[in-house]
Design a protein around this motif. Structure first.
Motif, PDB file in Angstrom:
ATOM      1  N   UNK A  35      -3.590  26.107   1.306  1.00  0.00           N
ATOM      2  CA  UNK A  35      -4.378  26.755   2.175  1.00  0.00           C
ATOM      3  C   UNK A  35      -3.444  28.018   2.794  1.00  0.00           C
ATOM      4  N   UNK A  36      -2.190  27.728   3.213  1.00  0.00           N
ATOM      5  CA  UNK A  36      -1.472  28.954   3.571  1.00  0.00           C
ATOM      6  C   UNK A  36      -1.451  30.055   2.391  1.00  0.00           C
ATOM      7  N   UNK A  37      -1.261  29.826   1.444  1.00  0.00           N
ATOM      8  CA  UNK A  37      -1.220  30.624   0.204  1.00  0.00           C
ATOM      9  C   UNK A  37      -2.610  30.986  -0.117  1.00  0.00           C
ATOM     10  N   UNK A  38      -3.482  30.647   0.268  1.00  0.00           N
ATOM     11  CA  UNK A  38      -4.884  30.960  -0.496  1.00  0.00           C
ATOM     12  C   UNK A  38      -4.882  30.679  -1.862  1.00  0.00           C
ATOM     13  N   UNK A  39      -4.227  29.502  -2.423  1.00  0.00           N
ATOM     14  CA  UNK A  39      -4.392  29.343  -3.717  1.00  0.00           C
ATOM     15  C   UNK A  39      -4.856  27.994  -3.852  1.00  0.00           C
ATOM     16  N   UNK A  40      -5.084  27.492  -5.225  1.00  0.00           N
ATOM     17  CA  UNK A  40      -5.697  26.148  -5.774  1.00  0.00           C
ATOM     18  C   UNK A  40      -4.488  25.298  -5.601  1.00  0.00           C
ATOM     19  N   UNK A  41      -4.746  24.136  -5.237  1.00  0.00           N
ATOM     20  CA  UNK A  41      -3.312  22.891  -5.146  1.00  0.00           C
ATOM     21  C   UNK A  41      -2.916  22.975  -6.586  1.00  0.00           C
ATOM     22  N   UNK A  42      -3.780  22.899  -7.610  1.00  0.00           N
ATOM     23  CA  UNK A  42      -3.020  22.995  -8.913  1.00  0.00           C
ATOM     24  C   UNK A  42      -2.012  23.955  -9.227  1.00  0.00           C
ATOM     25  N   UNK A  43      -2.217  25.193  -8.627  1.00  0.00           N
ATOM     26  CA  UNK A  43      -1.456  26.436  -8.966  1.00  0.00           C
ATOM     27  C   UNK A  43       0.052  26.090  -7.863  1.00  0.00           C
ATOM     28  N   UNK A  44      -0.199  25.607  -6.745  1.00  0.00           N
ATOM     29  CA  UNK A  44       0.961  25.287  -5.925  1.00  0.00           C
ATOM     30  C   UNK A  44       1.715  24.470  -6.806  1.00  0.00           C
ATOM     31  N   UNK A  45       1.067  23.250  -7.384  1.00  0.00           N
ATOM     32  CA  UNK A  45       2.015  22.461  -7.967  1.00  0.00           C
ATOM     33  C   UNK A  45       2.747  23.090  -9.301  1.00  0.00           C
ATOM     34  N   UNK A  46       1.961  23.963 -10.064  1.00  0.00           N
ATOM     35  CA  UNK A  46       2.543  24.515 -11.091  1.00  0.00           C
ATOM     36  C   UNK A  46       3.702  25.342 -10.645  1.00  0.00           C
TER      37      UNK A  46
ATOM     38  N   UNK B 113       0.857  -1.008  -0.069  1.00  0.00           N
ATOM     39  CA  UNK B 113      -0.001   0.129  -0.134  1.00  0.00           C
ATOM     40  C   UNK B 113       0.844   1.154   0.107  1.00  0.00           C
ATOM     41  N   UNK B 114       2.354   1.159  -0.216  1.00  0.00           N
ATOM     42  CA  UNK B 114       3.032   2.269  -0.129  1.00  0.00           C
ATOM     43  C   UNK B 114       2.948   3.478  -0.953  1.00  0.00           C
ATOM     44  N   UNK B 115       2.592   2.994  -2.460  1.00  0.00           N
ATOM     45  CA  UNK B 115       2.379   3.873  -3.290  1.00  0.00           C
ATOM     46  C   UNK B 115       1.199   4.721  -3.044  1.00  0.00           C
ATOM     47  N   UNK B 116      -0.016   4.242  -2.451  1.00  0.00           N
ATOM     48  CA  UNK B 116      -1.065   5.093  -2.091  1.00  0.00           C
ATOM     49  C   UNK B 116      -0.879   6.092  -0.920  1.00  0.00           C
ATOM     50  N   UNK B 117       0.055   5.459   0.237  1.00  0.00           N
ATOM     51  CA  UNK B 117       0.333   6.114   1.302  1.00  0.00           C
ATOM     52  C   UNK B 117       1.341   7.532   0.930  1.00  0.00           C
ATOM     53  N   UNK B 118       2.140   7.195  -0.081  1.00  0.00           N
ATOM     54  CA  UNK B 118       3.088   8.132  -0.344  1.00  0.00           C
ATOM     55  C   UNK B 118       2.141   9.312  -1.207  1.00  0.00           C
ATOM     56  N   UNK B 119       1.346   8.995  -1.890  1.00  0.00           N
ATOM     57  CA  UNK B 119       0.545   9.901  -2.843  1.00  0.00           C
ATOM     58  C   UNK B 119      -0.226  10.535  -1.819  1.00  0.00           C
ATOM     59  N   UNK B 120      -0.706  10.064  -0.762  1.00  0.00           N
ATOM     60  CA  UNK B 120      -1.650  10.782   0.296  1.00  0.00           C
ATOM     61  C   UNK B 120      -0.732  11.782   1.126  1.00  0.00           C
ATOM     62  N   UNK B 121       0.509  11.470   1.458  1.00  0.00           N
ATOM     63  CA  UNK B 121       1.529  12.426   1.951  1.00  0.00           C
ATOM     64  C   UNK B 121       1.801  13.702   0.968  1.00  0.00           C
ATOM     65  N   UNK B 122       1.743  13.377  -0.356  1.00  0.00           N
ATOM     66  CA  UNK B 122       2.080  14.406  -1.262  1.00  0.00           C
ATOM     67  C   UNK B 122       0.824  15.331  -1.397  1.00  0.00           C
ATOM     68  N   UNK B 123      -0.312  14.778  -1.421  1.00  0.00           N
ATOM     69  CA  UNK B 123      -1.417  15.507  -1.514  1.00  0.00           C
ATOM     70  C   UNK B 123      -1.667  16.436  -0.297  1.00  0.00           C
ATOM     71  N   UNK B 124      -1.414  15.771   0.866  1.00  0.00           N
ATOM     72  CA  UNK B 124      -1.529  16.479   2.193  1.00  0.00           C
ATOM     73  C   UNK B 124      -0.732  17.819   2.034  1.00  0.00           C
ATOM     74  N   UNK B 125       0.517  17.861   1.788  1.00  0.00           N
ATOM     75  CA  UNK B 125       1.286  18.752   1.489  1.00  0.00           C
ATOM     76  C   UNK B 125       1.132  19.657   0.645  1.00  0.00           C
ATOM     77  N   UNK B 126       0.440  19.260  -0.592  1.00  0.00           N
ATOM     78  CA  UNK B 126       0.216  20.305  -1.563  1.00  0.00           C
ATOM     79  C   UNK B 126      -1.205  21.262  -0.932  1.00  0.00           C
ATOM     80  N   UNK B 127      -1.897  20.569  -0.362  1.00  0.00           N
ATOM     81  CA  UNK B 127      -3.335  20.927   0.320  1.00  0.00           C
ATOM     82  C   UNK B 127      -2.924  22.093   1.344  1.00  0.00           C
ATOM     83  N   UNK B 128      -2.049  21.668   2.125  1.00  0.00           N
ATOM     84  CA  UNK B 128      -1.654  22.662   3.162  1.00  0.00           C
ATOM     85  C   UNK B 128      -1.025  23.889   2.605  1.00  0.00           C
ATOM     86  N   UNK B 129       0.061  23.617   1.799  1.00  0.00           N
ATOM     87  CA  UNK B 129       0.689  24.831   1.165  1.00  0.00           C
ATOM     88  C   UNK B 129      -0.551  25.650   0.366  1.00  0.00           C
TER      89      UNK B 129
END
Length: 496
Positions: A79-90, A61-77
């Motif tokens: 939220x702090x920036x008041x951006x959309x997650x896709x914009x943070x990734x870009x 299950x590690x691939x899914x777990x790693x994806x979850x950690x990455x999603x959480x990080x993008x979502x937190x960033x």
């Protein structure tokens, strides 16, 4: 052999309530960054540990777990920036920071453990650890049991390592950490979020190493730690969340810095910096011109070979105006030995007078003043301005000329002049109001017990700036020991 349970955090992040950022996870996923993680791993038998860990992370299950950690990080960033997650990734992609961010998040994923699941590294050691050499297993075991910390850099030893102070353990002694590449871009008093691993009788950083701005540490991380450190559960939660929070704060600072326009340089009078040079041919002997300038109260001789005068900016009956209030930009100003602001300079040669100033308005005022003093003794002025941006572009575009020049200032003399200039500057600054100290002078702030910590932070920021300046310019760092003594401060004082 029993399977590890799916990590709790990943289940929460991959259920139906979470937005699907699959495209972003694929773009910045572990396959893309295999070569960028653990770039500081031990040599020899451990050199290929990273690629084997990344390969193992592709299993369920590690691939899914790693994806979850990455999603959480993008979502937190986001939220702090008041951006959309896709914009943070870009933005991560545009700034070239995805590898650094993924390194920190991968370590958080690899070491994550809770009451109902084992960690990724524990599962790796259990299943395939027997294939690793003894040093590699020791490295993985040490990383598995590590926690992310916050460290203040006390000393930088180029190409050797750092002396660090643990900001989350007041009882810990400073420790030396082996490191090479980071010593070229980190400076004294920088704060880093990192894992320090004792491996093979030495201490080293793991792959994830993030510089944290002092302002961010003082404003966010230190208050959080002070609230959490004395309560067991709150303390544990602080360490659990520190990887994602520190990585997010680092990213927010990086994005904000990238979007801030370059500050406008202004002089003491509030005028935009525009270096100018005027050449005025002499119509009378040079000795006569020197006598006139020596007799003028607003021209102060500063050198004899060749003769040179600092212009203080106004005739005796027309004193120079005080500097206006500055809301933005950086102030660039030089001073005489008596701390009077210099508004121009004149160099006397055999057949011409060269006047220099750092703004068009100063050039005009200076030439008017010279005409009033010397009149027909001077010919028509040839004025040339040098745009700062063009100068910087030429520095980067022109090939470096390493041929010797007779008029080159020897490095030791150049360094001495800089040291003298900084001495005068800082001896004046310690008795001037500083915005960082809420209008107090550094001397006042150092005396008051309530503001002493801020004075210590101001001095650390000053040293950090000087270390970076000297490293950038290839010079010896400015010796600030007299400032610590004068202000009665101690480098060993800790700010918690």
């Amino acid at each position: 052999m029993a399977e590890c349970n799916m990590p709790r955090a990943s289940r929460a992040l991959t259920d139906g309530r979470s937005r699907d950022y699959t495209n972003q996870a694929d773009r910045f996923g572990h396959r893309h960054h295999t070569q960028e993680i653990f770039v500081k791993q031990p040599k020899n038998s451990i050199a290929t540990v990273a690629s084997r860990l990344m390969k193992f992370a592709e299993r369920p299950p590690w691939a899914q777990s790693l994806r979850g950690h990455w999603h959480a990080y993008i979502a937190l960033a986001a939220e702090l920036l008041d951006w959309e997650p896709e914009d943070v990734a870009d933005e991560l992609d545009a700034l070239g920071l995805q590898g650094i961010a993924f390194g920190m998040i991968f370590e958080a994923f690899a070491t994550h453990r809770d009451k109902i699941s084992c960690s990724f590294l524990a599962d790796y050691l259990k299943r395939v650890g027997w294939r690793e050499s003894a040093p590699a297993r020791q490295y993985i075991q040490t990383l598995r049991d590590s926690t992310l910390g916050l460290y203040e850099i006390l000393e930088v030893h180029r190409d050797k390592g750092f002396l660090l102070r643990d900001l989350l353990d007041s009882d810990a002694e400073p420790q030396f950490v082996d490191e090479r590449s980071a010593t070229h871009h980190l400076a004294r008093w920088d704060i880093v979020a990192a894992r320090v691993l004792p491996v093979l009788k030495r201490r080293q950083f793991s792959g994830g190493l993030l510089p944290i701005r002092r302002e961010t540490y003082l404003r966010v991380l230190r208050p959080e730690w002070e609230e959490s450190r004395d309560e067991l559960e709150a303390r544990a939660e602080f360490f659990r969340s520190l990887p994602a929070i520190s990585a997010s704060l680092w990213l927010v600072d990086a994005i904000e810095q990238a979007q801030v326009p370059l500050p406008e340089l202004r002089n003491y009078d509030g005028e935009p910096i525009l270096p100018g040079t005027a050449q005025l041919p002499l119509r009378t002997p040079a000795d006569s011109v020197a006598a006139v300038l020596d007799a003028a109260a607003d021209w102060v001789r500063a050198g004899d070979d060749p003769p040179f005068w600092n212009w203080l900016g106004g005739a005796p009956d027309v004193p120079a105006a005080p500097p206006p209030e500055q809301d933005t930009g950086l102030i660039f100003q030089s001073y005489t030995d008596s701390n009077a602001p210099v508004r121009g300079g004149a160099e006397l040669q055999a057949n011409r007078l060269i006047f220099t100033a750092l703004s068009a308005a100063r050039m005009e005022r200076g030439l008017t003043r010279l005409r009033a003093l010397l009149g027909a003794a001077l010919g028509e002025a040839l004025v040339k301005y040098d745009n700062l941006q063009d100068t910087q572009a030429r520095k980067h575009a022109e090939p470096v000329d390493i041929s010797p020049k007779d008029d080159t200032v020897p490095p030791e003399i150049d360094a001495s002049l800089i040291q003298e200039m900084l001495d005068r500057h800082y001896r004046a600054v310690i008795d001037q109001p500083v915005p960082m100290l809420d209008g107090l002078t550094p001397r006042q702030a150092a005396i008051d017990l309530h503001t002493r910590k801020r004075a210590l932070e101001w001095l650390k920021a000053l040293e950090n700036h000087e270390d970076r300046r000297s490293a950038r310019d290839g010079q010896t760092p400015y010796d600030t020991r007299w400032l610590w003594t004068t202000l009665g401060l101690n480098r060993n004082d800790q700010i918690r």
